[in-house]
Design an enzyme around this catalytic site. Structure first.
Site, PDB file in Angstrom:
ATOM      1  N   ARG A 167      21.316  68.139 -21.663  1.00 35.78           N
ATOM      2  CA  ARG A 167      22.041  66.966 -21.035  1.00 35.78           C
ATOM      3  C   ARG A 167      23.243  66.610 -21.900  1.00 35.78           C
ATOM      4  O   ARG A 167      23.082  66.439 -23.216  1.00 35.78           O
ATOM      5  CB  ARG A 167      21.200  65.956 -20.822  1.00 35.78           C
ATOM      6  CG  ARG A 167      20.017  66.092 -19.560  1.00 35.78           C
ATOM      7  CD  ARG A 167      20.730  66.396 -18.349  1.00 35.78           C
ATOM      8  NE  ARG A 167      19.881  66.476 -17.341  1.00 35.78           N
ATOM      9  CZ  ARG A 167      19.394  67.546 -16.644  1.00 35.78           C
ATOM     10  NH1 ARG A 167      19.725  68.685 -17.089  1.00 35.78           N
ATOM     11  NH2 ARG A 167      18.454  67.797 -15.543  1.00 35.78           N
ATOM     12  N   GLU A 196      30.682  64.069 -17.577  1.00 31.15           N
ATOM     13  CA  GLU A 196      30.716  65.180 -17.079  1.00 31.15           C
ATOM     14  C   GLU A 196      31.005  65.120 -15.349  1.00 31.15           C
ATOM     15  O   GLU A 196      30.594  64.319 -14.868  1.00 31.15           O
ATOM     16  CB  GLU A 196      29.171  65.748 -16.731  1.00 31.15           C
ATOM     17  CG  GLU A 196      29.097  67.407 -16.294  1.00 31.15           C
ATOM     18  CD  GLU A 196      27.869  67.747 -16.560  1.00 31.15           C
ATOM     19  OE1 GLU A 196      26.970  68.015 -15.517  1.00 31.15           O
ATOM     20  OE2 GLU A 196      27.439  68.381 -17.703  1.00 31.15           O
ATOM     21  N   HIS A 215      28.272  73.192 -16.344  1.00 28.84           N
ATOM     22  CA  HIS A 215      26.632  73.111 -15.928  1.00 28.84           C
ATOM     23  C   HIS A 215      26.265  74.003 -14.915  1.00 28.84           C
ATOM     24  O   HIS A 215      25.620  73.683 -13.976  1.00 28.84           O
ATOM     25  CB  HIS A 215      26.556  71.538 -15.518  1.00 28.84           C
ATOM     26  CG  HIS A 215      25.370  70.881 -15.558  1.00 28.84           C
ATOM     27  ND1 HIS A 215      25.079  69.772 -15.720  1.00 28.84           N
ATOM     28  CD2 HIS A 215      24.038  71.807 -15.550  1.00 28.84           C
ATOM     29  CE1 HIS A 215      23.615  69.540 -15.910  1.00 28.84           C
ATOM     30  NE2 HIS A 215      22.961  70.592 -15.779  1.00 28.84           N
TER      31      HIS A 215
END
Length: 245
Positions: A167, A196, A215
């Site tokens: 993460r 993000e 991601h």
């Protein structure tokens, strides 16, 4: 009835307090996309080690040079440090055989020899100082948020790379920028960032020693089919219960 389920390996994007107040049970799927994230991490590691994105950009721009990518070191005998989670255990199985790497891991919930993986348990500070590649895989929790901070980066080798397929917030982004500016580490490969998506412009963009992916480590056709199958089975089970079967 609409399906409001959110399928994934983590629960950090869910308001657990609100779900609890609403009587909604929140659980996770800890085995989802483990292989995909392991493979993606090794791909990022190899991209850092062999400087593949840099060479690709250079050739696309019409240049054909080798020296600017120096130094490059062979992986045999180098050390990979894995920080926590089932994904890192999957990685420890696949990393040493093809590359000849020494593998360390730091995980407070795993005992030495608990899993059939050729890796040695060590303390976090030792892992940071000994590893040529530090690969992050912890869940996002209060004690892991910004675990990679100024102190952590100061423990790493100047020749080491950071890889994050966990993460984004487990890394203090400002501290990472400072470490790169001060050449405290050699570079990084990030599948997740904080924030993000990564804004444009941003201090991490445009660096030759930084790789950023959107991601995507979780994705494969097999992973998508697997999670869709679980969703279908759960819906079928719910329908069966509702009809009395």
């Amino acid at each position: 009835m609409p399906d409001h389920r959110r399928y994934g390996i983590g629960v950090d994007t869910i308001d657990l307090e609100a779900a609890t107040k609403a009587g909604i049970i929140v659980t996770n799927n800890p085995s989802y996309c483990i292989e995909e994230v392991a493979e993606h991490t090794m791909a990022l590691l190899l991209a850092c080690a062999r400087k593949i994105p840099f060479y690709d950009r250079m050739v696309r721009s019409g240049r054909w040079e080798v020296p600017r990518a120096r130094p490059i070191y062979r992986l045999v005998g180098r050390t990979l440090g894995l920080v926590a989670s089932a994904t890192s255990r999957e990685r420890s199985r696949c990393a040493p055989q093809p590359s000849g790497m020494r593998v360390l891991y730091a995980d407070p919930f795993v005992k030495e020899g608990q899993f059939d993986a050729p890796a040695k348990k060590t303390e976090p500070d030792s892992l940071l100082s000994e590893s040529d590649f530090v690969s992050l895989h912890p869940p996002l929790a209060p004690d892991t948020r910004q675990m990679m901070n100024d102190r952590a980066f100061s423990r790493m080798k100047p020749s080491a790379f950071l890889i994050n397929c966990a993460r984004g917030p487990v890394v203090d982004t400002d501290a990472l920028v400072r470490a790169l500016d001060a050449k405290k580490i050699a570079g990084c490969a990030l599948d997740t960032t904080d924030p993000e998506p990564l804004p444009d412009p941003h201090p991490l963009r445009g660096r030759e020693n930084v790789i950023v992916a959107p991601h995507a480590a979780w994705y494969s056709e097999q992973a998508m089919a697997g999670i869709a199958g679980r969703r279908t089975r759960r819906r079928s089970a719910a329908c069966s219960r509702g009809s009395g079967r």
